[in-house]
Scaffold this active site. Structure first.
Site, PDB file in Angstrom:
ATOM      1  N   THR A  46       0.827  -1.201   0.000  1.00  0.00           N
ATOM      2  CA  THR A  46       0.000   0.000   0.000  1.00  0.00           C
ATOM      3  C   THR A  46       0.864   1.255   0.000  1.00  0.00           C
ATOM      4  OG1 THR A  46      -1.720  -1.170   1.159  1.00  0.00           O
ATOM      5  CG2 THR A  46      -1.770   1.214   1.339  1.00  0.00           C
ATOM      6  N   ARG A  74     -12.476  -9.551   1.973  1.00  0.00           N
ATOM      7  CA  ARG A  74     -11.875  -8.713   3.019  1.00  0.00           C
ATOM      8  C   ARG A  74     -11.919  -7.239   2.613  1.00  0.00           C
ATOM      9  NH1 ARG A  74      -6.844  -6.257   3.827  1.00  0.00           N
ATOM     10  NH2 ARG A  74      -6.313  -6.011   6.013  1.00  0.00           N
ATOM     11  N   VAL A  75     -12.271  -6.384   3.546  1.00  0.00           N
ATOM     12  CA  VAL A  75     -12.145  -4.949   3.342  1.00  0.00           C
ATOM     13  C   VAL A  75     -11.067  -4.450   4.293  1.00  0.00           C
ATOM     14  CG1 VAL A  75     -13.289  -2.709   3.461  1.00  0.00           C
ATOM     15  CG2 VAL A  75     -14.558  -4.722   2.677  1.00  0.00           C
ATOM     16  N   GLY A  76     -10.022  -3.885   3.742  1.00  0.00           N
ATOM     17  CA  GLY A  76      -8.935  -3.367   4.574  1.00  0.00           C
ATOM     18  C   GLY A  76      -9.231  -1.951   5.032  1.00  0.00           C
ATOM     19  N   THR A  97      -0.284   2.502   6.376  1.00  0.00           N
ATOM     20  CA  THR A  97      -0.070   1.224   5.696  1.00  0.00           C
ATOM     21  C   THR A  97       0.219   0.182   6.768  1.00  0.00           C
ATOM     22  OG1 THR A  97       2.305   1.617   5.432  1.00  0.00           O
ATOM     23  CG2 THR A  97       0.885   2.290   3.611  1.00  0.00           C
TER      24      THR A  97
HETATM   25  N1  ASP Z   1      -3.416  -1.553   5.021  1.00  0.00           N
HETATM   26  C1  ASP Z   1      -3.619  -2.500   3.948  1.00  0.00           C
HETATM   27  C2  ASP Z   1      -4.753  -3.398   4.301  1.00  0.00           C
HETATM   28  O1  ASP Z   1      -4.905  -3.760   5.460  1.00  0.00           O
HETATM   29  C3  ASP Z   1      -2.453  -3.331   3.658  1.00  0.00           C
HETATM   30  C4  ASP Z   1      -1.244  -2.558   3.275  1.00  0.00           C
HETATM   31  O2  ASP Z   1      -0.874  -1.599   3.936  1.00  0.00           O
HETATM   32  O3  ASP Z   1      -0.634  -2.931   2.290  1.00  0.00           O
HETATM   33  O4  ASP Z   1      -5.467  -3.815   3.403  1.00  0.00           O
END
Ligand code: ASP
Length: 170
Positions: A46, A74-76, A97
């Site tokens: 991310t 999944r929802v991040g 992130t």
């Molecule tokens: N924060 C993102 C998620 O949980 C993952 C990432 O930082 O790459 O989907």
């Protein structure tokens, strides 16, 4: 991608077969580049950007695929305004992130901005939220042997004056 595709399974897509069971091209790839980048299902990619222009106007965005090779359904945190990204043009912008589930529990992006509203510097605001996450994390499997969060999570922030910082759990 081919390697990941071969590992997809309705039962458990994270369990890897032996290298000999993979397509020969994939075996070559792994021999050349290794398989470590694919081992950790928590890997992520991310990007968050908080910005302040010359007039002091603020903006923020977070681009993500979700966790590496996105898990269906999944929802991040990145997609959730207030968690992975938050902007208050009167105060500051912030984003994150890392382990989205941990961030969602504290609404980290908006909390960083609220800490700046309370007078904290961007760096201290980010560290405050990391501490909150450390306090909030109770699940044993997420803690190391000293009771500290074992996962990666980072925050980035800029305030109305253009001061900026980032902070990371590790
Ligand atoms: N924060 C993102 C998620 O949980 C993952 C990432 O930082 O790459 O989907």
């Amino acid at each position: 991608w081919l390697y990941w595709k071969q590992n997809l399974s309705a039962k458990d897509k994270w369990i890897e077969p032996d290298i000999e069971k993979l397509d020969p091209d994939v075996q070559d790839f792994i021999r050349q580049y290794g398989r470590d980048p694919f081992r950790d299902p928590r890997s992520h990619g991310t990007v968050h950007l908080s910005a302040c222009n010359g007039r002091g106007d603020l903006a923020g965005c977070t681009s993500t695929s979700g966790l590496f090779f996105k898990m269906p359904g999944r929802v991040g945190d990145s997609a959730l305004i207030g968690a992975g990204c938050f902007v208050d043009n009167g105060i500051g912008a912030a984003g994150s992130t890392g382990r989205g589930e941990a961030n969602i529990l504290v609404s980290g992006g908006s909390l960083v901005v609220e800490r700046m509203r309370a007078g904290r510097s961007p760096k201290d605001a980010c560290v405050d939220v990391l501490k909150r996450i450390a306090e909030t994390t109770k699940e044993k499997r997420l803690l190391d042997d000293r009771g500290r969060p074992g996962f990666a999570i980072s925050f980035y922030a800029v305030n109305k004056a253009g001061a900026y910082a980032g902070a990371t759990m590790w």
